[in-house]
Design a protein around this motif. Structure first.
Motif, PDB file in Angstrom:
ATOM      1  N   GLN A  24     -48.198   5.517 145.870  1.00 11.91           N
ATOM      2  CA  GLN A  24     -49.081   5.272 144.730  1.00 11.91           C
ATOM      3  C   GLN A  24     -48.400   5.657 143.422  1.00 11.91           C
ATOM      4  O   GLN A  24     -48.504   4.940 142.422  1.00 11.91           O
ATOM      5  CB  GLN A  24     -50.391   6.049 144.884  1.00 11.91           C
ATOM      6  N   LEU A  25     -47.696   6.783 143.430  1.00 10.30           N
ATOM      7  CA  LEU A  25     -46.987   7.216 142.227  1.00 10.30           C
ATOM      8  C   LEU A  25     -45.854   6.256 141.880  1.00 10.30           C
ATOM      9  O   LEU A  25     -45.639   5.945 140.707  1.00 10.30           O
ATOM     10  CB  LEU A  25     -46.446   8.636 142.423  1.00 10.30           C
ATOM     11  N   ALA A  26     -45.145   5.787 142.898  1.00  7.99           N
ATOM     12  CA  ALA A  26     -44.049   4.839 142.667  1.00  7.99           C
ATOM     13  C   ALA A  26     -44.581   3.549 142.043  1.00  7.99           C
ATOM     14  O   ALA A  26     -44.011   3.043 141.071  1.00  7.99           O
ATOM     15  CB  ALA A  26     -43.325   4.543 143.982  1.00  7.99           C
ATOM     16  N   GLN A  27     -45.669   3.054 142.573  1.00 11.89           N
ATOM     17  CA  GLN A  27     -46.250   1.820 142.042  1.00 11.89           C
ATOM     18  C   GLN A  27     -46.744   2.012 140.613  1.00 11.89           C
ATOM     19  O   GLN A  27     -46.477   1.187 139.744  1.00 11.89           O
ATOM     20  CB  GLN A  27     -47.395   1.347 142.932  1.00 11.89           C
ATOM     21  N   ALA A  28     -47.436   3.107 140.356  1.00  8.54           N
ATOM     22  CA  ALA A  28     -47.999   3.347 139.025  1.00  8.54           C
ATOM     23  C   ALA A  28     -46.920   3.594 137.973  1.00  8.54           C
ATOM     24  O   ALA A  28     -47.127   3.305 136.795  1.00  8.54           O
ATOM     25  CB  ALA A  28     -48.954   4.537 139.076  1.00  8.54           C
ATOM     26  N   SER A  29     -45.768   4.110 138.393  1.00  7.31           N
ATOM     27  CA  SER A  29     -44.696   4.422 137.441  1.00  7.31           C
ATOM     28  C   SER A  29     -43.579   3.382 137.430  1.00  7.31           C
ATOM     29  O   SER A  29     -42.600   3.534 136.693  1.00  7.31           O
ATOM     30  CB  SER A  29     -44.098   5.790 137.760  1.00  7.31           C
ATOM     31  N   ALA A  30     -43.707   2.351 138.247  1.00 12.12           N
ATOM     32  CA  ALA A  30     -42.712   1.277 138.346  1.00 12.12           C
ATOM     33  C   ALA A  30     -41.333   1.814 138.749  1.00 12.12           C
ATOM     34  O   ALA A  30     -40.301   1.341 138.279  1.00 12.12           O
ATOM     35  CB  ALA A  30     -42.633   0.482 137.045  1.00 12.12           C
ATOM     36  N   MET A  31     -41.329   2.816 139.625  1.00  8.59           N
ATOM     37  CA  MET A  31     -40.078   3.349 140.180  1.00  8.59           C
ATOM     38  C   MET A  31     -40.053   3.056 141.666  1.00  8.59           C
ATOM     39  O   MET A  31     -41.086   2.783 142.270  1.00  8.59           O
ATOM     40  CB  MET A  31     -40.001   4.871 139.974  1.00  8.59           C
ATOM     41  N   SER A  32     -38.865   3.155 142.255  1.00  7.66           N
ATOM     42  CA  SER A  32     -38.772   2.992 143.704  1.00  7.66           C
ATOM     43  C   SER A  32     -39.380   4.217 144.388  1.00  7.66           C
ATOM     44  O   SER A  32     -39.488   5.296 143.789  1.00  7.66           O
ATOM     45  CB  SER A  32     -37.311   2.841 144.135  1.00  7.66           C
ATOM     46  N   VAL A  33     -39.765   4.046 145.642  1.00  9.50           N
ATOM     47  CA  VAL A  33     -40.316   5.158 146.406  1.00  9.50           C
ATOM     48  C   VAL A  33     -39.269   6.264 146.540  1.00  9.50           C
ATOM     49  O   VAL A  33     -39.581   7.453 146.389  1.00  9.50           O
ATOM     50  CB  VAL A  33     -40.818   4.685 147.796  1.00  9.50           C
ATOM     51  N   ALA A  34     -38.011   5.886 146.791  1.00  9.30           N
ATOM     52  CA  ALA A  34     -36.939   6.882 146.945  1.00  9.30           C
ATOM     53  C   ALA A  34     -36.737   7.685 145.658  1.00  9.30           C
ATOM     54  O   ALA A  34     -36.621   8.914 145.699  1.00  9.30           O
ATOM     55  CB  ALA A  34     -35.640   6.190 147.349  1.00  9.30           C
TER      56      ALA A  34
END
Length: 87
Positions: free
Chosen positions: A41-51
């Protein structure tokens, strides 16, 4: 104050300031102020990769700013203390 206590205090302050000296980590903290979230969820909301998000969360965790709690197969991250909102 004893020297070892001062050294520990200064070390903790350095960890925290290094952790928040990154705009991506500041964004993650801002998102966690709103509500606890998973890495995905944080990756999606911040437009960063999960890694990348996971690496940033580990730095925040090392600084004692966030904590992860396992819920089944998912880890939900939240702020360790509401006072962090003041940052």
């Amino acid at each position: 104050m004893e020297r070892s206590a001062k050294d520990y205090l200064f070390q903790q302050i350095a960890l925290i300031t290094q952790a928040i000296a990154n705009p991506h980590r500041l964004e993650l903290l801002d998102l966690l102020v709103q509500t606890p979230r998973s890495v995905e969820q944080l990756a999606q909301a911040s437009a960063m990769s999960v890694a990348n998000t996971s690496q940033h969360l580990q730095r925040l965790k090392q600084a004692g700013l966030v904590v992860g709690e396992r819920q089944g197969t998912t880890v939900i991250y939240r702020l360790t203390d509401p006072v962090i909102i003041r940052l």
